[in-house]
Every structure is written in structure tokens, then in C-alpha cells.
Design an enzyme around this catalytic site. Structure first.
Site, mmCIF file in Angstrom:
data_model
loop_
_atom_site.group_PDB
_atom_site.id
_atom_site.type_symbol
_atom_site.label_atom_id
_atom_site.label_comp_id
_atom_site.label_asym_id
_atom_site.label_seq_id
_atom_site.Cartn_x
_atom_site.Cartn_y
_atom_site.Cartn_z
ATOM 1 N N ASP A 10 70.139 49.965 20.343
ATOM 2 C CA ASP A 10 68.783 49.536 20.008
ATOM 3 C C ASP A 10 68.318 48.706 21.183
ATOM 4 O O ASP A 10 68.831 47.615 21.422
ATOM 5 C CB ASP A 10 68.827 48.718 18.712
ATOM 6 N N TYR A 227 74.407 36.926 13.715
ATOM 7 C CA TYR A 227 73.687 38.158 13.397
ATOM 8 C C TYR A 227 72.814 38.590 14.558
ATOM 9 O O TYR A 227 71.971 37.836 15.017
ATOM 10 C CB TYR A 227 72.812 37.979 12.144
ATOM 11 N N LYS A 230 72.139 45.091 12.826
ATOM 12 C CA LYS A 230 73.260 45.887 12.316
ATOM 13 C C LYS A 230 73.712 46.863 13.393
ATOM 14 O O LYS A 230 73.031 47.081 14.381
ATOM 15 C CB LYS A 230 72.831 46.635 11.048
HETATM 16 C C1 F6R Z 1 67.851 45.312 10.412
HETATM 17 C C2 F6R Z 1 67.001 44.508 11.266
HETATM 18 C C3 F6R Z 1 65.804 43.934 10.641
HETATM 19 C C4 F6R Z 1 65.586 42.474 11.046
HETATM 20 C C5 F6R Z 1 64.333 41.912 10.372
HETATM 21 C C6 F6R Z 1 64.051 40.498 10.818
HETATM 22 O O1 F6R Z 1 68.941 45.771 11.119
HETATM 23 O O2 F6R Z 1 67.259 44.366 12.429
HETATM 24 O O3 F6R Z 1 65.832 44.065 9.257
HETATM 25 O O4 F6R Z 1 66.701 41.721 10.690
HETATM 26 O O5 F6R Z 1 63.224 42.725 10.659
HETATM 27 O O6 F6R Z 1 63.927 40.454 12.208
HETATM 28 P P1 F6R Z 1 63.541 39.129 12.988
HETATM 29 O O7 F6R Z 1 64.486 38.058 12.530
HETATM 30 O O8 F6R Z 1 63.759 39.485 14.423
HETATM 31 O O9 F6R Z 1 62.134 38.819 12.652
HETATM 32 MG MG MG Z 2 66.103 46.698 16.100
HETATM 33 MG MG MG Z 3 68.705 50.040 14.376
#
Ligand code: F6R
Ligand code: MG
Ligand code: MG
Length: 374
Positions: A10, A227, A230
């Protein structure tokens, strides 16, 4: 020997975390075509699922080859640049290291690689998932290679009677173990039923003594200690002629089983098998998606892809996934929609515990009656 490598990352989402921008796909496509012209790769294609770009490549350098991994790394640097220029979300998200050294292990991008001698006809399925983690392949791999209620060939094809060998990684302790099925299915299930920790890394045919499947097994949160998105795993499965047939390999996905991932990587949600056009998680950053790209590999050339889940026989799995999503969403921040605490510990829980540590008071002062006076 031919090696089929899927290397994915990603490097920025369009919009949010839902898709890859076409400019990034086209830059990756140019890089792959150039690598084929230079002779680094026999063949290569670029695909995507959600916000992850996958480079699907055939070559003769074997697994973990520096030349191939550094090519992928440089390609992801290029797509990151485009993501930055366009202001896309999470540009360079999966590139955890500043510099490339040797291979991609521990550096962020995920990869599944399978080295094999091409059979006279070599049908292969490449699975790409988004908004979930590597253990998401445990259940379907078990069904494909060890469950006769899924795979008729385990009963009908004598080449499959001796079963399959599962190599399982313990991601928490960096250990591996091999189980022979059907003899050890109960032992195997004890471990792989806990997919956050134990992940099937590869599967081999006992009778044919050939590799049948390989998955990507890294966990970004364990590498970065926090984190960072994923892992959105990929998987390669060879099919037919003593291995599960194409339809047997796809069959487990007719049931949208529950996986960890979805919004903030912190929820259980059903995995939805989709064609490429629908591999764009929207609702609650989900439901998690899986696409299956079918290829015939001929003299190392990738003949394909066929978009295997773009088929009405998976409509009901998609409908069921939407129903299960409705049901789970109504739990809001409660388990079992939200992941159990031990699976959240690499996200916000640790920080929260530290912040509130002083506010926790003992529940009882010492009022217990001594035993001898009772
Ligand atoms: C799932 C993922 C998203 C982010 C969510 C919050 O793998 O990456 O669900 O965790 O959109 O993102 P932020 O914290 O960057 O606003
Ligand atoms: Mg992403
Ligand atoms: Mg992804």
C-alpha cells in the site's frame, strides 16, 4: 525452474484507503514492462485490491532474490512519489525502511513466492486481499487441501489420498512447524484456528512432492511495533492434476467467513469475494475483499488474468457478506465485532493503559475475614 512472485504494498490510497490511483498503476505497469524488456523478469503484470498494488511476476531468480525484491522496492518508491504528488492518503504507508538491503523481509511490502517446474499445463490462482491479515488464508487453505467436504478430489483422485503438508509460522515467536494432513488435522487446526498468531505459509503435495500454495506472512504491526495498516495478504495456489481443481480452490470463498481487519484493522468482518471492479472497500473501510486472478503459466508467460470471482456463483456470498456486515456493525465498539484486546494490544490499548494506569484503584480494601475465625 520458474518462480512466481507476488509482491505488494500500500503506497497510498485513492480516496482514503479505498483504491489505488490509475496513475500509480500505470507507472507500476511501465516499470514491469521495462523489467521484462531488460530480461529481469520473464513476464509481469500489475493488479490491485483496494489500496494495495500487486506486482505479479515470473522469473528465474528464485524466492527472496535481491534483483526482484529491489525492483519491487524501487517500483513502490516510484508509486509513492506519485501518491505524494497527488496528495493521496497514506503515501508510502507500507515502506517501513529508509533503504533497501538484500530483500524485502521486515521492510513492509508483503510477498508470496512459489518456485516450481512448470507442468505441461500450469493453472495458477493469485489471490489478493485488502483490509485483512495473512491468517485470513488459514481457513480457505484448510478447506482446499484438507477438507473432503470442500475438495472432492481428496476422495476421488488417488494422487490426493496421501494428503498435503502444511507449513505453519508462529508470527509471535518466529518459529515454524510442519503438519501432515489428514493424519494431523486436529493438531493443525488447534494452531491455525488462531490466525492472528499462526499462519499457513505454504502447502505441499505429499504424493507429487511439489509445492502447491504459498502465502505472504508478514505482520506490519509486529514489525513496526504499532498499528501501521493491515497486512492485506496475497496467496498463490497451483491447481489441477493431483492438486485441488480451480473450482475446489475457489469453493471456500462461497462462504464469507469472518476475518480480522476492516475499519482501523480492528474489527471482525466477513470477507467478500469480488471481481476487480468491486475490489474497492467503501463501507466502514470494508467489508474486507478478496479477488482471485487466474493464469495459465506457459513457458513462464502469464496467460491471463481471468477475474475468477466476477461470476454470479459468488453473488450469494456477497449478499451474505452484506447481511453479516449489517449484523456485526450493530455491535459498534463491542466484541466480537471489535477485535479481542490481545489483538488490539499493538494498536491503541497499550497507550491507553499507560495513560490511565494511575487512575485504577484496588476494588476492595482488606476486609476479608481471616480463615481461622470463620
Ligand atoms: C484499514 C485502514 C483504515 C484506517 C482508517 C483510519 O486497514 O488502513 O481502516 O485505519 O481509515 O485511518 P487514519 O488513522 O489514517 O485516519
Ligand atoms: Mg491504506
Ligand atoms: Mg490495504
Amino acid at each position: 525452474m520458474t518462480t512466481l512472485s507476488i509482491i505488494k504494498a500500500d503506497t497510498g490510497g485513492f480516496v482514503g484507503h479505498s483504491e489505488v490511483h490509475p496513475d500509480m498503476l500505470s507507472a507500476a505497469g511501465d516499470a514491469v514492462r521495462d523489467a521484462v524488456t531488460r530480461g529481469l523478469l520473464i513476464d509481469g503484470q500489475v493488479s490491485r485490491c483496494g489500496d494495495d498494488i500487486s506486482l505479479i511476476m515470473t522469473h528465474e531468480h528464485g524466492a527472496d532474490a535481491e534483483a526482484v525484491h529491489s525492483f519491487a522496492w524501487n517500483t513502490f518508491l516510484r508509486t509513492t512519489e506519485i501518491a505524494k504528488k497527488l496528495g493521496l492518503y497514506g503515501a508510502g504507508q507500507d515502506l517501513l525502511s529508509d533503504a533497501f538491503s538484500g530483500n524485502l523481509r521486515g521492510m513492509g511490502p508483503g510477498y508470496a513466492e512459489l518456485e516450481f517446474t512448470e507442468r505441461p499445463s500450469e493453472p495458477v490462482l493469485c489471490f489478493l486481499a485488502d483490509k485483512t491479515e495473512p491468517g485470513a488464508w488459514n481457513l480457505p487453505l484448510y478447506k482446499m487441501f484438507a477438507d473432503p467436504f470442500n475438495t472432492a478430489g481428496l476422495v476421488i483422485d488417488s494422487k490426493m489420498h496421501a494428503g498435503f503438508r502444511f507449513e505453519v509460522y508462529d508470527l509471535y515467536q518466529d518459529k515454524r512447524i510442519v503438519f501432515d494432513t489428514p493424519r494431523e488435522i486436529y493438531d493443525l487446526l488447534m494452531f491455525i484456528g488462531a490466525p492472528a498468531r499462526y499462519v499457513v505459509h505454504s502447502v505441499q503435495s505429499v504424493t507429487l512432492d511439489i509445492p502447491a500454495a504459498a502465502t505472504s506472512t508478514q505482520r506490519l504491526s509486529l514489525m513496526a511495533d504499532k498499528y501501521v495498516g493491515k497486512d492485506d495478504p496475497v496467496m498463490i495456489v497451483r491447481c489441477q492434476s493431483g492438486l485441488p481443481a480451480v473450482g475446489e480452490v475457489l469453493e471456500p470463498f462461497a462462504f464469507p467467513y469472518s476475518v480480522a481487519g476492516c475499519m482501523r484493522g480492528s474489527h471482525h468482518a466477513p470477507i467478500m469475494p469480488v471481481g476487480l471492479a468491486q475490489a474497492t472497500p467503501a463501507r466502514f473501510d470494508g467489508p474486507p475483499r478478496v479477488v482471485a486472478l487466474g493464469f495459465q503459466i506457459t513457458d513462464g508467460k502469464l496467460i491471463g488474468p481471468r477475474d475468477m470471482f466476477a461470476d454470479p456463483s459468488f453473488d450469494r456470498a456477497r449478499t451474505m457478506a452484506n447481511e453479516v456486515m449489517d449484523y456485526l456493525r450493530r455491535h459498534g465498539p463491542f466484541e466480537p465485532h471489535r477485535l479481542a484486546l490481545e489483538d488490539l494490544e499493538y494498536t491503541t490499548m497499550r497507550e491507553l493503559e499507560q495513560r490511565l494506569a494511575d487512575r485504577w484503584q484496588p476494588m476492595h480494601t482488606e476486609t476479608r475475614v481471616p480463615a481461622q475465625t470463620r
